[in-house]
Design a protein around this motif. Structure first.
Motif, PDB file in Angstrom:
ATOM      1  N   ASN A 136       0.814  -1.216   0.000  1.00 17.70           N
ATOM      2  CA  ASN A 136       0.000   0.000   0.000  1.00 17.70           C
ATOM      3  C   ASN A 136       0.848   1.266   0.000  1.00 17.70           C
ATOM      4  O   ASN A 136       0.453   2.290  -0.565  1.00 17.70           O
ATOM      5  N   LEU A 137       2.009   1.207   0.641  1.00 19.69           N
ATOM      6  CA  LEU A 137       2.884   2.377   0.661  1.00 19.69           C
ATOM      7  C   LEU A 137       3.385   2.697  -0.748  1.00 19.69           C
ATOM      8  O   LEU A 137       3.350   3.852  -1.200  1.00 19.69           O
ATOM      9  N   ASN A 192       0.113  -1.055   9.802  1.00 20.57           N
ATOM     10  CA  ASN A 192       1.417  -0.757  10.412  1.00 20.57           C
ATOM     11  C   ASN A 192       1.299   0.511  11.265  1.00 20.57           C
ATOM     12  O   ASN A 192       1.772   1.581  10.863  1.00 20.57           O
ATOM     13  N   PRO A 193       0.676   0.424  12.430  1.00 23.60           N
ATOM     14  CA  PRO A 193       0.424   1.627  13.246  1.00 23.60           C
ATOM     15  C   PRO A 193       1.690   2.411  13.600  1.00 23.60           C
ATOM     16  O   PRO A 193       1.631   3.631  13.762  1.00 23.60           O
ATOM     17  N   LEU A 194       2.826   1.716  13.694  1.00 20.56           N
ATOM     18  CA  LEU A 194       4.068   2.411  14.044  1.00 20.56           C
ATOM     19  C   LEU A 194       4.534   3.360  12.946  1.00 20.56           C
ATOM     20  O   LEU A 194       5.372   4.232  13.181  1.00 20.56           O
ATOM     21  N   SER A 195       3.981   3.177  11.745  1.00 22.22           N
ATOM     22  CA  SER A 195       4.393   4.024  10.616  1.00 22.22           C
ATOM     23  C   SER A 195       3.569   5.308  10.521  1.00 22.22           C
ATOM     24  O   SER A 195       3.761   6.102   9.595  1.00 22.22           O
ATOM     25  N   LEU A 196       2.654   5.525  11.461  1.00 22.81           N
ATOM     26  CA  LEU A 196       1.688   6.620  11.333  1.00 22.81           C
ATOM     27  C   LEU A 196       2.367   7.981  11.175  1.00 22.81           C
ATOM     28  O   LEU A 196       1.913   8.820  10.389  1.00 22.81           O
ATOM     29  N   GLY A 197       3.451   8.200  11.905  1.00 26.54           N
ATOM     30  CA  GLY A 197       4.159   9.476  11.799  1.00 26.54           C
ATOM     31  C   GLY A 197       4.642   9.739  10.385  1.00 26.54           C
ATOM     32  O   GLY A 197       4.476  10.842   9.836  1.00 26.54           O
ATOM     33  N   ILE A 212      -3.706   5.212   4.148  1.00 26.41           N
ATOM     34  CA  ILE A 212      -4.483   4.898   5.348  1.00 26.41           C
ATOM     35  C   ILE A 212      -4.500   3.394   5.607  1.00 26.41           C
ATOM     36  O   ILE A 212      -4.347   2.938   6.748  1.00 26.41           O
ATOM     37  N   ASP A 213      -4.661   2.594   4.537  1.00 24.57           N
ATOM     38  CA  ASP A 213      -4.647   1.132   4.691  1.00 24.57           C
ATOM     39  C   ASP A 213      -3.293   0.656   5.201  1.00 24.57           C
ATOM     40  O   ASP A 213      -3.208  -0.269   6.020  1.00 24.57           O
TER      41      ASP A 213
END
Length: 591
Positions: free
Chosen positions: A153-154, A180-185, A174-175
């Motif tokens: 997705n990235l 990968n919540p740690l990638s949110l920043g 967003i997907d």
């Protein structure tokens, strides 16, 4: 065999890359025949080196030797089953304008992913290298269907962004963040390039709708967090606060996010919503430190927004807080704030000093004592008792050498010396502080040193500089009308001296504080018109642009000034902010 070959490609790339300097130089200079000769020699030594293979193909193509490139690629395909070469063959056909053969090769490359989803890495990368975005997207999407463990997705988001397909790009980002919540920043930083401070911006609307739809489909705090983040970018802190409260209600362990939002709102001068947030924290927090910090910030805002008529009520609130929490080391920050309020707002320096002297009797650490002495020194400067202030500042330097507060004390020594006209001693202190570990102190020290250095030689009596230092002191003492009047005296009586642009700029800032925007505008314009080669011209451009944008509702004038910084002052500290604000005013969808 295929895996072994790929390993050879990677290993040989590292081993032989140091020997291709001649070939690289020829290629860089456009001498492609010599570059091709060198790369072929290198390829003869290492026929598995992917860099040499790629450069031979590219160099043939630069020479428009498409037939030779085709032969070379075909031999590679026969030698090893590496589907990336099918993309290279297809692109070579494309350069020959033979799209039928090109598409056939591209389809074969994509079909190789059906046979082995791992082929996606080489195939998609080759498509991207040739800006074949549709094909790269198909490759990634195909692999994700065949092997659900894969998450591209990235990569897809970046490709959609390049295509201008903003909605799909947002969905992919967003997907990816959801998985990968740690990638949110990092995801926020990527998305930030595509949104604006304007809530009505088309991209902002698209992003908001996607998140709201996600929120309706399934509860996930990630959606609240992203909505809050979007509202913060739009400076809509009230809506951000609503999202942060929703997050806190689900996860009431910490108020840290809400504290950070209050600080952002306060820094953006959105004081009403900042107060509302701090009030919420005082009503919700369970631990004393969070409560005290919120009360401290709330009192700072109350003081900033209040007139003299309300000072008695503020004083009473401080007394209530001390009655509730006590006057112990834990409430030190609140005690120092109260003393500052007494001295700088109520002009009761005697009571402020007496209060802090009692505070010093508490069992405090050396650092805490230093914080109290720093405020005591400031109150003495307020009274123009400079030598007494220097005693406190020097004690801090002696007791806490090389600390940040020690450096701050040294800066205050320099500032006090400057206020009383001892410019030589002030300079000696400022010279040391240029290498301060605190960037803020170092910058302030450099600015003050330049002010003194640029103006001390013009007049042997240093009359204008002394007047300016006095005006600066009056500003420190909250006597802004007197400061403005003294700066006017400098502007009228010292018209030919280098202090003039500095006086204009200082006075403009004071006019802004007094909501006299037309006078501030005139000062900034005078700097731009008459001192365009001076060090303050970019400051004047930026401050005037902000004035037009935020106070005078003249966005076109603001845009022109931001543009001036972008094109004429690329080395300015305001360059990045000016570019962002310019693009927002121009209505750009993306950076």
């Amino acid at each position: 065999m295929k895996i072994l070959y790929i390993l050879c490609l990677l290993i040989s790339t590292q081993v032989f890359s140091q020997d291709d300097s001649f070939a690289k130089e020829y290629f860089k200079n456009g001498d492609y025949e010599k570059a091709l000769f060198e790369y072929k020699k290198l390829y003869a030594q290492s026929s598995s080196n992917i860099n040499y293979i790629s450069q031979i193909i590219t160099t043939h193509q630069q020479l428009e030797q498409y037939a030779e490139a085709e032969t070379f690629i075909t031999e590679l395909i026969q030698r090893v089953d590496y589907p990336s070469f099918l993309v290279e063959l297809g692109y070579n056909y494309q350069l020959k304008k033979d799209m039928a053969q090109a598409n056939l090769s591209y389809r074969k490359a994509l079909a190789s992913i059906d046979e082995n989803p791992n082929n996606v890495f080489a195939v998609a990368r080759s498509f991207q290298n040739h800006t074949l975005l549709n094909e790269a997207i198909i490759a990634y999407e195909k692999a994700m269907v065949l092997k659900p463990d894969y998450n591209f997705n990235l990569q897809l988001a970046q490709l959609y962004g390049e295509q201008g397909n903003i909605e799909k790009m947002f969905i992919s980002y967003i997907d990816f963040a959801e998985a990968n919540p740690l990638s949110l920043g990092n995801i926020k930083r990527a998305i930030n390039d595509f949104i604006s401070e304007k809530s009505e911006n088309e991209n902002n609307v698209i992003f908001r709708k996607i998140i709201l739809k996600k929120l309706q489909q399934e509860p996930n705090l990630l959606w609240n967090e992203l909505l809050s983040w979007l509202f913060i970018q739009q400076k809509d802190f009230k809506k951000a606060f609503a999202q942060e409260k929703a997050i806190f209600n689900r996860q009431p362990e910490s108020l840290l996010r809400i504290e950070e939002l209050a600080a952002i709102a306060s820094n953006e001068n959105e004081l009403d919503i900042a107060k509302e947030i701090y009030i919420f924290i005082t009503q919700t927090a369970q631990d004393a430190n969070t409560l005290l910090e919120a009360h401290y910030n709330l009192m700072q805002l109350e003081t900033k927004q209040s007139s003299k008529e309300n000072y008695q009520a503020i004083d009473a609130t401080y007394q209530e807080l001390f009655k509730k929490f006590g006057t112990f080391s834990q409430t030190l920050k609140l005690q120092i704030a109260y003393a500052h309020f007494l001295a700088f707002y109520k002009n009761d320096t005697k009571k402020a000093t007496s209060f802090l002297e009692k505070t010093l009797e508490l069992p405090l650490s050396e650092l805490q004592k230093a914080e109290v002495k720093l405020e005591l020194g400031d109150i003495l400067v307020l009274q123009e008792k400079f030598n007494d202030a220097l005693i406190y500042y020097t004690q801090i330097q002696r007791n806490l050498k090389n600390s940040t507060i020690s450096q701050e004390a040294r800066y205050k020594v320099a500032k006090a010396s400057y206020y009383k006209g001892d410019f030589k001693w002030a300079e000696s202190q400022l010279k040391i502080l240029k290498s301060s570990t605190s960037q803020l102190i170092a910058n302030d020290a450099l600015d003050l040193k330049l002010l003194i250095t640029d103006n001390k030689y013009e007049d042997s009596l240093q009359t204008a500089l002394k007047l300016y230092a006095k005006a600066d002191l009056l500003s420190f003492q909250n006597r802004n009308d007197e400061s403005i009047a003294l700066l006017s005296k400098i502007l009228n009586e010292h018209k030919t001296e280098p202090i003039i642009p500095q006086a204009l700029f200082k006075q403009a800032q004071l006019y802004e504080d007094k909501i006299q925007f037309d006078k501030a505008e005139a000062n900034y314009e005078a700097i731009i018109a008459n001192y365009r080669d001076g060090i303050l011209v970019d400051d004047a451009y930026f401050k005037l642009a902000e004035l037009y944008e935020n106070k005078l509702n003249q966005p076109e004038k603001a845009k022109a000034l931001y543009e001036k910084i972008i094109f004429d002052h690329a080395d300015s500290i305001y360059f990045v902010d000016a570019r962002k604000k310019y693009r927002a005013l121009r209505g750009d969808a993306i950076n």
